[in-house]
Design a protein around this motif. Structure first.
Motif, PDB file in Angstrom:
ATOM      1  N   ALA A   1       0.853  -1.153  -0.043  1.00 32.89           N
ATOM      2  CA  ALA A   1      -0.181  -0.117   0.147  1.00 32.89           C
ATOM      3  C   ALA A   1       0.875   1.233  -0.042  1.00 32.89           C
ATOM      4  O   ALA A   1       1.842   1.122   0.544  1.00 32.89           O
ATOM      5  N   PRO A   2       0.324   2.291  -0.594  1.00 31.79           N
ATOM      6  CA  PRO A   2       1.120   3.625  -0.664  1.00 31.79           C
ATOM      7  C   PRO A   2       1.855   4.235   0.688  1.00 31.79           C
ATOM      8  O   PRO A   2       2.923   4.624   0.721  1.00 31.79           O
ATOM      9  N   GLN A   3       1.023   4.375   1.686  1.00 28.65           N
ATOM     10  CA  GLN A   3       1.660   4.805   2.737  1.00 28.65           C
ATOM     11  C   GLN A   3       2.245   3.739   3.810  1.00 28.65           C
ATOM     12  O   GLN A   3       2.134   4.037   4.898  1.00 28.65           O
ATOM     13  N   TYR A   4       2.431   2.616   3.408  1.00 29.72           N
ATOM     14  CA  TYR A   4       2.853   1.588   4.087  1.00 29.72           C
ATOM     15  C   TYR A   4       4.089   1.836   5.052  1.00 29.72           C
ATOM     16  O   TYR A   4       5.230   2.222   4.729  1.00 29.72           O
ATOM     17  N   ILE A   5       3.927   1.589   6.344  1.00 34.78           N
ATOM     18  CA  ILE A   5       5.181   1.436   7.239  1.00 34.78           C
ATOM     19  C   ILE A   5       5.233   0.341   8.021  1.00 34.78           C
ATOM     20  O   ILE A   5       4.443  -0.184   8.638  1.00 34.78           O
ATOM     21  N   PRO A   6       6.657  -0.284   7.828  1.00 33.30           N
ATOM     22  CA  PRO A   6       6.633  -1.824   8.298  1.00 33.30           C
ATOM     23  C   PRO A   6       6.407  -1.856   9.866  1.00 33.30           C
ATOM     24  O   PRO A   6       6.710  -0.878  10.610  1.00 33.30           O
ATOM     25  N   THR A   7       5.655  -2.881  10.238  1.00 29.10           N
ATOM     26  CA  THR A   7       5.434  -3.193  11.800  1.00 29.10           C
ATOM     27  C   THR A   7       6.524  -3.756  12.334  1.00 29.10           C
ATOM     28  O   THR A   7       7.483  -4.239  11.668  1.00 29.10           O
ATOM     29  N   LEU A   8       6.605  -3.799  13.462  1.00 29.33           N
ATOM     30  CA  LEU A   8       7.934  -4.699  14.328  1.00 29.33           C
ATOM     31  C   LEU A   8       8.005  -6.059  13.829  1.00 29.33           C
ATOM     32  O   LEU A   8       8.845  -6.613  13.331  1.00 29.33           O
ATOM     33  N   GLN A   9       6.586  -6.657  13.768  1.00 31.65           N
ATOM     34  CA  GLN A   9       6.578  -8.141  13.020  1.00 31.65           C
ATOM     35  C   GLN A   9       7.095  -8.274  11.774  1.00 31.65           C
ATOM     36  O   GLN A   9       7.794  -9.104  11.538  1.00 31.65           O
TER      37      GLN A   9
END
Ligand SMILES: Nc1nc2c(ncn2[C@@H]2O[C@H](COP(=O)(O)OP(=O)(O)OP(=O)(O)O)[C@@H](O)[C@H]2O)c(=O)[nH]1
Ligand SMILES: [Mg+2]
Length: 389
Positions: free
Chosen positions: A201-209
């Protein structure tokens, strides 16, 4: 004594003072060297240290892993598309066949093994900085060296890969992943494929997992610094691939402890860099060699029997005997892990203490408990070494 001589003497004293301070700091620093084969979980373990005792990956830091997630998606989809040919599974929508071929041409699979082999042999670098993993700039520099463009996926290709993934032929091939030969999909790759909509997705920010599931082999040597309970820790992460292991010895003389990682679940797998060597057998052999090394005679080892989650799953359908023909006990995870643990202990020099942990480096809550025990052990070892215990 003239003015110039006095000034030179003062400068020299000040340098001596700085060197003494530096030496003293180094002596007080707890140095941990993390060893194990490629993909055994060394860097993931260090990410857990960063989660629990470092900056915890604030949003600005997590954003930097975006491209690595994209790389993992590219490799994973390439594997599925290649296997469609091998397993002769057609696309449901014929137009996707052409799109997939064009996508693969623009975004071929990244072979980390060949990238590692292209790095100069004397590539021993360390990245200093407060609790940081190798920066994106540093990686970009290194990848530029091996002619790999490191731009993540182009917007048009994101749309294409999302469409291809929806094709029922591709989905059928993914469901048959247990049949893939030679080029299996890793657990992390499966995770990213199943989360593809979110991670592309365009605004994706990775999670810790997400960050814990990324597969990005370590290039060279990376230093990580932590300050925990008034102790300064230097944690040294190295590349585990066979051709890179000769660099390990450079750090042997100064370390407080060795943290050795074994990928338990790979008992039926072979090394990517040497398809004749069983992964767990290779770990055992390497552990034997390292623990008997003369420079490490008085160094304690912490052994991590890692990837226990995948090990438990695999034992449901694979017998441990495929790796250890002498093993004739039952195939429960408890019995199997006990057997492997004893094997490793038999391979250590008898005077050496080996503290063993069964771990799952991708699991934050399991690792929180393990890390707290590990730090207690290391503090104790450090006190013993300093002769105050
Ligand atoms: N399911 C599961 N995956 C794990 C575990 N430990 C590591 N992984 C995954 O295994 C892959 C390899 O882990 P790394 O930490 O990069 O391995 P490494 O030992 O640093 O490998 P090199 O840098 O190549 O020597 C990553 O995708 C991790 O998410 C575990 O306990 N369980
Ligand atoms: Mg690594």
């Amino acid at each position: 004594m003239n003015k110039g001589t006095r000034a030179a003497l003062a400068r020299s004293k000040s340098i001596d003072h700085q060197l003494d301070a530096e030496r003293e700091k180094k002596q007080r620093e707890i140095q941990l060297l993390v060893l194990g084969g490629a993909g055994s979980g060394k860097s993931t373990f260090i990410k857990q240290l960063r989660i629990n005792y470092g900056d915890g990956f604030p949003e600005l830091e997590r954003e930097k892993f975006n491209h690595q997630v994209h790389d993992n998606v590219v490799n994973a989809i390439n594997t599925v598309l290649d296997q469609m040919k091998t397993l002769q599974i057609p696309f449901d929508n014929e137009a996707n066949k052409k799109k997939a071929a064009e996508f693969q041409e623009r975004n071929p699979k990244i072979s980390f093994i060949s990238l590692l082999n292209q790095l100069p042999d004397d590539e021993i670098e360390s990245t200093k900085g407060a609790n940081c993993l190798m920066s994106t700039t540093e990686l970009t520099k290194r990848f530029a060296y091996v002619n790999l463009k490191y731009n993540g996926l182009q917007t048009a290709d994101i749309e294409i890969v999302l469409n291809i993934w929806e094709d029922s032929g591709v989905q059928r091939c993914y469901k048959r992943r247990a049949e893939y030969k030679g080029n299996i999909l890793s657990n992390g790759e499966q995770y990213f494929l199943e989360n593809m909509k979110r991670v592309l997705a365009p605004q994706y920010i990775p999670t810790l997992q997400d960050i814990l599931y990324i597969r990005r082999p370590t290039f060279g040597v990376i230093d990580h610094y932590f300050y925990i309970d008034d102790h300064a820790y230097r944690v040294i992460d190295v590349a585990g691939q066979k051709s890179q292991r000769k660099k390990w010895i450079h750090f042997f003389e100064m370390v407080t402890s060795i943290l050795f990682f074994v990928p338990l679940s790979e008992f039926d797998e072979y090394l990517e860099e040497d398809k004749t060597l069983n992964s767990v057998q290779d770990s055992l052999q390497t552990f034997h060699e390292v623990s008997h090394n003369q420079y490490l005679e008085r160094t304690d080892f912490l052994l991590f029997l890692n990837k226990y989650d995948l090990f438990v799953e695999k034992l449901k359908w694979k017998r441990l005997q495929v790796c250890f023909p002498d093993y004739d006990d039952n195939n429960t995870p408890e019995a199997c892990v006990k057997y492997i643990r004893e094997l490793f202990h038999q391979h250590r020099p008898c005077h050496k203490h080996v503290y063993t942990h069964v771990s799952c480096a991708t699991d934050v809550s399991i690792m929180r408990d393990i890390l707290s025990k590990v730090l207690d052990i290391i503090t104790e070892i450090n006190l013993r070494k300093a002769g105050t215990f």
